[in-house]
Design a protein around this motif. Structure first.
Motif, short mmCIF file in Angstrom:
data_model
loop_
_atom_site.label_atom_id
_atom_site.label_comp_id
_atom_site.label_asym_id
_atom_site.label_seq_id
_atom_site.Cartn_x
_atom_site.Cartn_y
_atom_site.Cartn_z
N UNK A 1 -6.20 -8.92 -18.33
CA UNK A 1 -5.95 -7.57 -17.84
C UNK A 1 -7.19 -6.93 -17.23
N UNK A 2 -8.36 -7.42 -17.63
CA UNK A 2 -9.61 -6.80 -17.18
C UNK A 2 -9.85 -7.02 -15.70
N UNK A 3 -9.73 -8.25 -15.23
CA UNK A 3 -10.03 -8.56 -13.84
C UNK A 3 -9.12 -7.82 -12.85
N UNK A 4 -7.80 -7.75 -13.07
CA UNK A 4 -6.97 -6.96 -12.15
C UNK A 4 -7.37 -5.49 -12.10
N UNK B 1 -6.81 -2.28 -9.27
CA UNK B 1 -6.57 -0.88 -9.63
C UNK B 1 -7.64 0.06 -9.10
N UNK B 2 -8.90 -0.31 -9.32
CA UNK B 2 -9.98 0.57 -8.86
C UNK B 2 -9.99 0.64 -7.33
N UNK B 3 -9.72 -0.47 -6.66
CA UNK B 3 -9.67 -0.44 -5.20
C UNK B 3 -8.51 0.40 -4.69
N UNK B 4 -7.37 0.37 -5.39
CA UNK B 4 -6.24 1.19 -4.96
C UNK B 4 -6.54 2.67 -5.16
N UNK C 1 8.36 4.30 -11.94
CA UNK C 1 8.93 3.24 -12.77
C UNK C 1 8.79 1.88 -12.07
N UNK C 2 9.17 1.81 -10.80
CA UNK C 2 9.07 0.54 -10.07
C UNK C 2 7.61 0.15 -9.85
N UNK C 3 6.76 1.15 -9.62
CA UNK C 3 5.34 0.85 -9.42
C UNK C 3 4.72 0.28 -10.70
N UNK C 4 5.07 0.84 -11.85
CA UNK C 4 4.56 0.33 -13.13
C UNK C 4 5.06 -1.09 -13.39
N UNK C 5 6.34 -1.32 -13.10
CA UNK C 5 6.90 -2.65 -13.32
C UNK C 5 6.21 -3.69 -12.44
N UNK C 6 5.99 -3.33 -11.15
CA UNK C 6 5.31 -4.26 -10.24
C UNK C 6 3.88 -4.49 -10.69
N UNK C 7 3.23 -3.45 -11.19
CA UNK C 7 1.84 -3.59 -11.64
C UNK C 7 1.74 -4.48 -12.88
N UNK C 8 2.71 -4.38 -13.78
CA UNK C 8 2.71 -5.25 -14.97
C UNK C 8 2.89 -6.72 -14.57
N UNK C 9 3.75 -6.96 -13.58
CA UNK C 9 3.95 -8.33 -13.12
C UNK C 9 2.69 -8.85 -12.45
N UNK C 10 1.93 -7.95 -11.79
CA UNK C 10 0.70 -8.38 -11.12
C UNK C 10 -0.30 -8.98 -12.11
N UNK C 11 -0.33 -8.48 -13.34
CA UNK C 11 -1.20 -9.08 -14.36
C UNK C 11 -0.85 -10.56 -14.56
N UNK D 1 -3.12 -13.90 -13.59
CA UNK D 1 -3.39 -14.96 -14.57
C UNK D 1 -2.99 -16.31 -13.99
N UNK D 2 -1.88 -16.36 -13.23
CA UNK D 2 -1.47 -17.60 -12.57
C UNK D 2 -2.52 -18.05 -11.57
#
Length: 353
Positions: A105-108, A113-116, A172-182, A186-187
């Protein structure tokens, strides 16, 4: 809003300067619109100073717009610097186990996040100027016709209500997309750090793409598409309502006693100038929600990485150390235990070197 509080806390004085020049830029823009309206209504012959006033307002609008961008850009970069250094400090001062558990979670957060947040903050100058311009135009519209302005404010209120209803779903959709980005990040780490193993095994390589990277990317795409479509639908509905409202004014013009064609034409000119800055402010609402999601991720990492040093640093007393006979350093009663429910401590290690 939290990001405005962050900007203000970074440098209250510069935040004040940025606010002032943004307001002045908006007022200058409103004055230019008033001058254009004056030209359309009575021409420029009645005002011998029309040209210098018009040019001066345009120049002032340009200068204050540039100053606003400068102040907000400096504030933004200072805020981003503080976010990055504070988070890095928390990472380096937290216990190793806690950092290791949150590594995916740290690297994203440090990158995406900080860049956005930085990119969203860079949109602030035109938004603040647009808001000031819209407020100035609304006051001028009240001066021209308070009856028509009340009707226009009703339309603006409906537009705001539609955006307000859509914002929670956007978040809601932004949070869901952000969780998937983690998961996707990792992939990607697995691709980079496990490249050798993946290249050695074709089946493992294809399975990794089909069962990990592919589904996660598709899931993020699904949420991003929903977010963009919802934003587009709400924006188009708002534009349709505004246009329909103007159409109703035109259709019912003959039956409204306090409005005539000439007055409405002059009023409509100012109204159309007001719609563009309001659209700029409305468009920023989407970025506000995504920015809030990023700031929440940054806060969550900060909370998870509370400084809990697993060792105590003490100054060494080397006054009695003999370089000829004493070891350079030694271990005594050293052990390590994982922070789990069933704590199994290793046997203490005694060693001198």
């Amino acid at each position: 809003m939290k990001f405005l509080a962050l900007l203000r806390s970074t440098s209250p004085a510069m935040f004040f300067y940025a606010l002032v020049v943004s307001v002045v830029s908006g007022v200058s823009s409103t004055y230019v619109i008033k001058m254009v309206h004056q030209f359309a209504e009575v021409g420029i012959e009645t005002d011998p100073y029309f040209t210098p006033k018009f040019m001066g307002a345009v120049v002032l609008f340009g200068i204050t717009g540039v100053l606003s961008s400068y102040f907000i850009s400096v504030l933004t970069q200072r805020m981003i610097y503080k976010l990055r250094t504070d988070l890095s400090s928390k990472i380096l001062n937290a216990s190793f186990q806690k950092t290791e558990r949150n590594l995916d979670k740290i690297l994203p957060v440090l990158t995406a996040d900080i860049n956005f947040v930085s990119a969203s903050m860079n949109r602030l100058p035109p938004v603040v100027t647009g808001l000031a311009t819209a407020v100035g135009c609304i006051f001028y519209m009240f001066y021209l016709s308070w009856e028509m302005t009340l009707g226009s404010m009703g339309l603006f209120g409906i537009a705001f209500l539609i955006n307000y209803v859509a914002l929670p779903y956007l978040k809601k959709y932004s949070e869901a997309a952000r969780d998937v980005w983690d998961k996707i990040h990792k992939n990607f780490e697995g691709v980079v750090y496990g490249m050798k193993e993946l290249k050695l095994n074709k089946q493992h390589r294809e399975n990794f793409i089909e069962t990990s990277i592919g589904p996660n990317c598709l899931e993020e795409n699904k949420y991003r598409v929903k977010e963009e479509v919802l934003y587009a639908v709400s924006s188009r509905i708002v534009e349709m309502i505004l246009l329909m409202g103007i159409g109703l004014f035109i259709i019912n013009m003959t039956s409204i006693s306090w409005m005539n064609k000439d007055e409405f034409g002059n009023y409509l000119l100012v109204l159309l100038f007001t719609v563009a800055p309001l659209a700029t402010v409305s468009g920023f609402l989407k970025h506000i929600k995504r920015t809030q999601v990023s700031l929440k991720k940054i806060d969550d990492i900060g909370v998870n990485l509370v400084i809990e040093p697993d060792f105590i640093e003490e100054d060494l007393d080397i006054s009695g150390w003999n370089s000829d006979s004493d070891p350079l350093f030694s271990f005594k009663d050293v052990y390590f235990s994982y922070d789990t429910n069933n704590e199994d401590k290793n046997s203490p290690l005694d060693q001198s070197i």
